[in-house]
Design a protein around this motif. Structure first.
Motif, PDB file in Angstrom:
ATOM      1  N   ARG A 148       0.837  -1.643   0.119  1.00  0.00           N
ATOM      2  CA  ARG A 148       0.373   0.333  -0.024  1.00  0.00           C
ATOM      3  C   ARG A 148       0.863   1.306   0.270  1.00  0.00           C
ATOM      4  O   ARG A 148       0.603   2.306  -0.205  1.00  0.00           O
ATOM      5  N   ASP A 149       1.922   1.053  -0.155  1.00  0.00           N
ATOM      6  CA  ASP A 149       2.718   2.066   0.933  1.00  0.00           C
ATOM      7  C   ASP A 149       2.979   3.194  -1.055  1.00  0.00           C
ATOM      8  O   ASP A 149       3.082   4.147  -1.206  1.00  0.00           O
ATOM      9  N   GLY A 150       2.720   2.135  -1.990  1.00  0.00           N
ATOM     10  CA  GLY A 150       2.797   2.938  -3.226  1.00  0.00           C
ATOM     11  C   GLY A 150       2.247   3.039  -4.136  1.00  0.00           C
ATOM     12  O   GLY A 150       1.293   2.809  -5.375  1.00  0.00           O
ATOM     13  N   ARG A 151       0.530   3.110  -3.509  1.00  0.00           N
ATOM     14  CA  ARG A 151      -0.585   3.135  -4.143  1.00  0.00           C
ATOM     15  C   ARG A 151      -0.862   4.554  -5.552  1.00  0.00           C
ATOM     16  O   ARG A 151      -1.222   4.607  -6.507  1.00  0.00           O
ATOM     17  N   PHE A 152       0.057   5.268  -5.409  1.00  0.00           N
ATOM     18  CA  PHE A 152      -0.008   6.758  -5.981  1.00  0.00           C
ATOM     19  C   PHE A 152       0.672   6.431  -6.848  1.00  0.00           C
ATOM     20  O   PHE A 152       0.773   6.280  -8.470  1.00  0.00           O
ATOM     21  N   LEU A 153       1.722   5.657  -6.742  1.00  0.00           N
ATOM     22  CA  LEU A 153       2.589   5.357  -8.096  1.00  0.00           C
ATOM     23  C   LEU A 153       2.289   4.135  -8.851  1.00  0.00           C
ATOM     24  O   LEU A 153       2.643   4.169 -10.201  1.00  0.00           O
ATOM     25  N   PHE A 154       1.937   3.208  -8.184  1.00  0.00           N
ATOM     26  CA  PHE A 154       0.977   2.211  -8.799  1.00  0.00           C
ATOM     27  C   PHE A 154       0.012   2.282  -9.626  1.00  0.00           C
ATOM     28  O   PHE A 154      -0.149   1.702 -10.979  1.00  0.00           O
ATOM     29  N   PHE A 155      -0.853   3.432  -9.316  1.00  0.00           N
ATOM     30  CA  PHE A 155      -2.013   4.256 -10.180  1.00  0.00           C
ATOM     31  C   PHE A 155      -1.611   5.585 -11.448  1.00  0.00           C
ATOM     32  O   PHE A 155      -1.886   4.875 -12.303  1.00  0.00           O
ATOM     33  N   LEU A 156      -0.290   5.919 -11.037  1.00  0.00           N
ATOM     34  CA  LEU A 156       0.053   6.668 -11.925  1.00  0.00           C
ATOM     35  C   LEU A 156       0.972   6.098 -13.391  1.00  0.00           C
ATOM     36  O   LEU A 156       1.010   6.820 -14.320  1.00  0.00           O
ATOM     37  N   CYS A 157       1.232   5.346 -12.975  1.00  0.00           N
ATOM     38  CA  CYS A 157       2.197   4.044 -14.003  1.00  0.00           C
ATOM     39  C   CYS A 157       1.524   3.373 -14.838  1.00  0.00           C
ATOM     40  O   CYS A 157       1.198   3.395 -16.242  1.00  0.00           O
ATOM     41  N   ALA A 158      -0.256   3.546 -14.453  1.00  0.00           N
ATOM     42  CA  ALA A 158      -0.914   2.407 -14.795  1.00  0.00           C
ATOM     43  C   ALA A 158      -2.189   3.514 -15.991  1.00  0.00           C
ATOM     44  O   ALA A 158      -2.554   2.993 -16.666  1.00  0.00           O
ATOM     45  N   ILE A 159      -1.862   4.710 -15.837  1.00  0.00           N
ATOM     46  CA  ILE A 159      -2.240   5.655 -16.608  1.00  0.00           C
ATOM     47  C   ILE A 159      -1.788   5.468 -18.049  1.00  0.00           C
ATOM     48  O   ILE A 159      -2.480   5.495 -19.222  1.00  0.00           O
ATOM     49  N   PRO A 160       0.224   5.944 -18.554  1.00  0.00           N
ATOM     50  CA  PRO A 160      -0.276   5.245 -19.682  1.00  0.00           C
ATOM     51  C   PRO A 160      -0.555   3.944 -20.324  1.00  0.00           C
ATOM     52  O   PRO A 160      -0.751   3.668 -21.001  1.00  0.00           O
ATOM     53  N   GLY A 161      -0.493   3.017 -19.526  1.00  0.00           N
ATOM     54  CA  GLY A 161      -1.462   2.149 -19.767  1.00  0.00           C
ATOM     55  C   GLY A 161      -2.648   1.604 -20.253  1.00  0.00           C
ATOM     56  O   GLY A 161      -3.399   0.919 -21.244  1.00  0.00           O
ATOM     57  N   LEU A 162      -3.021   2.639 -19.792  1.00  0.00           N
ATOM     58  CA  LEU A 162      -4.710   2.651 -20.031  1.00  0.00           C
ATOM     59  C   LEU A 162      -4.807   3.562 -21.388  1.00  0.00           C
ATOM     60  O   LEU A 162      -5.677   2.675 -22.623  1.00  0.00           O
ATOM     61  N   PHE A 163      -4.069   4.593 -21.234  1.00  0.00           N
ATOM     62  CA  PHE A 163      -3.643   5.055 -22.824  1.00  0.00           C
ATOM     63  C   PHE A 163      -2.937   4.306 -24.109  1.00  0.00           C
ATOM     64  O   PHE A 163      -3.976   4.053 -25.211  1.00  0.00           O
ATOM     65  N   ILE A 164      -2.561   3.259 -23.598  1.00  0.00           N
ATOM     66  CA  ILE A 164      -2.471   2.769 -25.182  1.00  0.00           C
ATOM     67  C   ILE A 164      -3.254   1.553 -25.112  1.00  0.00           C
ATOM     68  O   ILE A 164      -2.878   0.685 -26.459  1.00  0.00           O
ATOM     69  N   ALA A 165      -3.792   1.451 -23.887  1.00  0.00           N
ATOM     70  CA  ALA A 165      -4.352  -0.175 -24.841  1.00  0.00           C
ATOM     71  C   ALA A 165      -5.678   0.740 -25.449  1.00  0.00           C
ATOM     72  O   ALA A 165      -6.317  -0.294 -25.817  1.00  0.00           O
ATOM     73  N   LEU A 166      -6.527   1.425 -25.161  1.00  0.00           N
ATOM     74  CA  LEU A 166      -7.241   2.540 -25.707  1.00  0.00           C
ATOM     75  C   LEU A 166      -6.980   2.792 -27.125  1.00  0.00           C
ATOM     76  O   LEU A 166      -7.784   2.665 -28.227  1.00  0.00           O
ATOM     77  N   ARG A 167      -5.581   3.023 -26.986  1.00  0.00           N
ATOM     78  CA  ARG A 167      -5.047   3.250 -28.401  1.00  0.00           C
ATOM     79  C   ARG A 167      -4.366   2.003 -29.575  1.00  0.00           C
ATOM     80  O   ARG A 167      -5.560   1.983 -30.797  1.00  0.00           O
ATOM     81  N   ILE A 168      -4.846   1.064 -28.874  1.00  0.00           N
ATOM     82  CA  ILE A 168      -4.808  -0.414 -29.115  1.00  0.00           C
ATOM     83  C   ILE A 168      -6.018  -0.859 -30.225  1.00  0.00           C
ATOM     84  O   ILE A 168      -6.851  -1.791 -30.855  1.00  0.00           O
ATOM     85  N   HIS A 169      -7.199  -0.610 -28.976  1.00  0.00           N
ATOM     86  CA  HIS A 169      -8.246  -1.293 -29.236  1.00  0.00           C
ATOM     87  C   HIS A 169      -8.763  -0.332 -30.529  1.00  0.00           C
ATOM     88  O   HIS A 169      -9.606  -0.817 -30.555  1.00  0.00           O
ATOM     89  N   ARG A 170      -8.398   1.001 -30.466  1.00  0.00           N
ATOM     90  CA  ARG A 170      -9.143   1.275 -31.658  1.00  0.00           C
ATOM     91  C   ARG A 170      -8.653   1.673 -32.696  1.00  0.00           C
ATOM     92  O   ARG A 170      -9.075   2.140 -34.069  1.00  0.00           O
ATOM     93  N   ASP A 171      -7.168   0.562 -32.937  1.00  0.00           N
ATOM     94  CA  ASP A 171      -6.146   1.456 -33.913  1.00  0.00           C
ATOM     95  C   ASP A 171      -7.083  -0.122 -35.279  1.00  0.00           C
ATOM     96  O   ASP A 171      -7.742  -0.941 -35.096  1.00  0.00           O
ATOM     97  N   ALA A 172      -7.734   0.775 -36.644  1.00  0.00           N
ATOM     98  CA  ALA A 172      -8.181  -0.498 -37.224  1.00  0.00           C
ATOM     99  C   ALA A 172      -7.321  -1.425 -37.806  1.00  0.00           C
ATOM    100  O   ALA A 172      -8.137  -2.668 -38.500  1.00  0.00           O
ATOM    101  N   ARG A 173      -6.107  -1.558 -38.122  1.00  0.00           N
ATOM    102  CA  ARG A 173      -5.082  -2.230 -38.215  1.00  0.00           C
ATOM    103  C   ARG A 173      -5.220  -3.686 -37.525  1.00  0.00           C
ATOM    104  O   ARG A 173      -5.421  -4.449 -37.714  1.00  0.00           O
ATOM    105  N   ASN A 174      -5.412  -2.713 -36.157  1.00  0.00           N
ATOM    106  CA  ASN A 174      -5.968  -4.505 -34.893  1.00  0.00           C
ATOM    107  C   ASN A 174      -6.819  -4.408 -35.525  1.00  0.00           C
ATOM    108  O   ASN A 174      -7.500  -6.380 -34.743  1.00  0.00           O
ATOM    109  N   GLN A 175      -7.691  -4.096 -35.196  1.00  0.00           N
ATOM    110  CA  GLN A 175      -9.125  -4.438 -35.971  1.00  0.00           C
ATOM    111  C   GLN A 175      -9.229  -5.942 -37.042  1.00  0.00           C
ATOM    112  O   GLN A 175     -10.571  -6.648 -37.199  1.00  0.00           O
ATOM    113  N   LEU A 176      -8.464  -5.123 -37.566  1.00  0.00           N
ATOM    114  CA  LEU A 176      -8.477  -5.968 -38.814  1.00  0.00           C
ATOM    115  C   LEU A 176      -7.801  -7.221 -38.832  1.00  0.00           C
ATOM    116  O   LEU A 176      -8.343  -8.720 -39.533  1.00  0.00           O
TER     117      LEU A 176
END
Length: 277
Positions: A148-176
């Motif tokens: 629990r001592d690293g809560r802020f750091l954990f969720f801060l590191c999750a933000i770029p991962g969420l954006f990348i996952a969203l980018r992958i999910h919306r990518d037309a090439r990946n949908q194909l």
């Protein structure tokens, strides 16, 4: 004398015999009505029947769809590479520190949470595309439970991962790759990105880079000049990006001149100091 053609002698649509034909298909020559007439992006005013408009040799967007249908894209290999690195990292951690019942020693297991999703994603399982979206957040929550001592750091590191996952999910090439339906507009954007004179886009990138690194100016000039020769608005589909090619050339010419004027006084003072030293 009447010039009106009797209804019984009027041409009829090959698909809808009850409808009068308004023209013929450019490819096969069959009669088509207003409901059947289909235009293909990039082919001007030419009309086709629905069957011919969907053929890859006529519709370049359909050809693009079939080219990438079910074939792994760059994101699939990126996800596979990250998954492999996570497995190697966890194995190295356990080899170094061993496995015990404490929460801290179990912390590396958090890195194994996305492994099933990554493997399924690489294999083309559709559920993995959706599971990839919450995976960074799930990892952050699991890490917070263990440490629990690293809560802020954990969720801060999750933000770029969420954006990348969203980018992958919306990518037309990946949908194909996952054999999902992709709209004509998304296919057009994908074609523009990959096949519509990509060298012009590279010229633009090198041109802007030359503003900060003038050694890249010749690359921008060469890419822009070659890209201009590839512009063909009469091609099927048309090849353009003339503006990007010209911008790359202009930046490739201007950037060294700006750097020269900026550095000339400095060079002059340095040479003067060397002479009178």
């Amino acid at each position: 004398m009447s010039l009106e053609v009797p209804a019984s002698q009027q041409s009829r649509c090959a698909v809808h015999p009850e409808q009068p034909a308004g023209g013929t298909c450019t490819r096969c020559g069959s009669f088509i009505c207003a409901d059947c007439a289909t235009s293909v992006p990039g082919l001007g005013v030419r009309l086709y029947c629905a069957a011919c408009a969907a053929r890859p040799e006529v519709n370049y967007l359909e050809a693009l769809r079939q080219r990438y249908w079910g074939r792994r894209d760059e994101w699939a290999w990126v996800v596979a590479g990250v998954t492999l690195l996570l497995c190697v990292g966890v194995a190295a951690a356990f080899a170094q520190w061993g496995l015990s019942a404490t929460k801290q020693s179990l912390f590396p297991l958090v890195l194994l949470l996305p492994v099933p999703v990554g493997v399924a994603f690489f294999l083309g399982k559709r559920w993995a595309r959706h599971a990839l979206l919450p995976t960074p957040l799930v990892m952050a929550v699991a890490a917070d439970v263990l440490y629990r001592d690293g809560r802020f750091l954990f969720f801060l590191c999750a933000i770029p991962g969420l954006f990348i996952a969203l980018r992958i999910h919306r990518d037309a090439r990946n949908q194909l790759f996952f054999r999902l339906p992709v709209s004509s507009g998304s296919l057009k954007l994908l074609w523009d990105l990959r096949f519509n004179n990509p060298l012009a886009r590279q010229a633009l990138h090198f041109g802007f880079s030359a503003v900060f690194m003038p050694l890249l100016a010749p690359v921008a000039l060469i890419c822009g000049a070659v890209a201009l020769t590839r512009v063909d608005l009469k091609a099927t589909p048309p090849i353009d990006r003339r503006g990007q090619a010209i911008t790359g050339i202009v930046l490739g010419l201007v950037s060294p001149a700006v750097w020269g004027f900026a550095l000339l006084p400095v060079l002059d003072r340095w040479l003067s100091s060397m002479v009178y030293k």
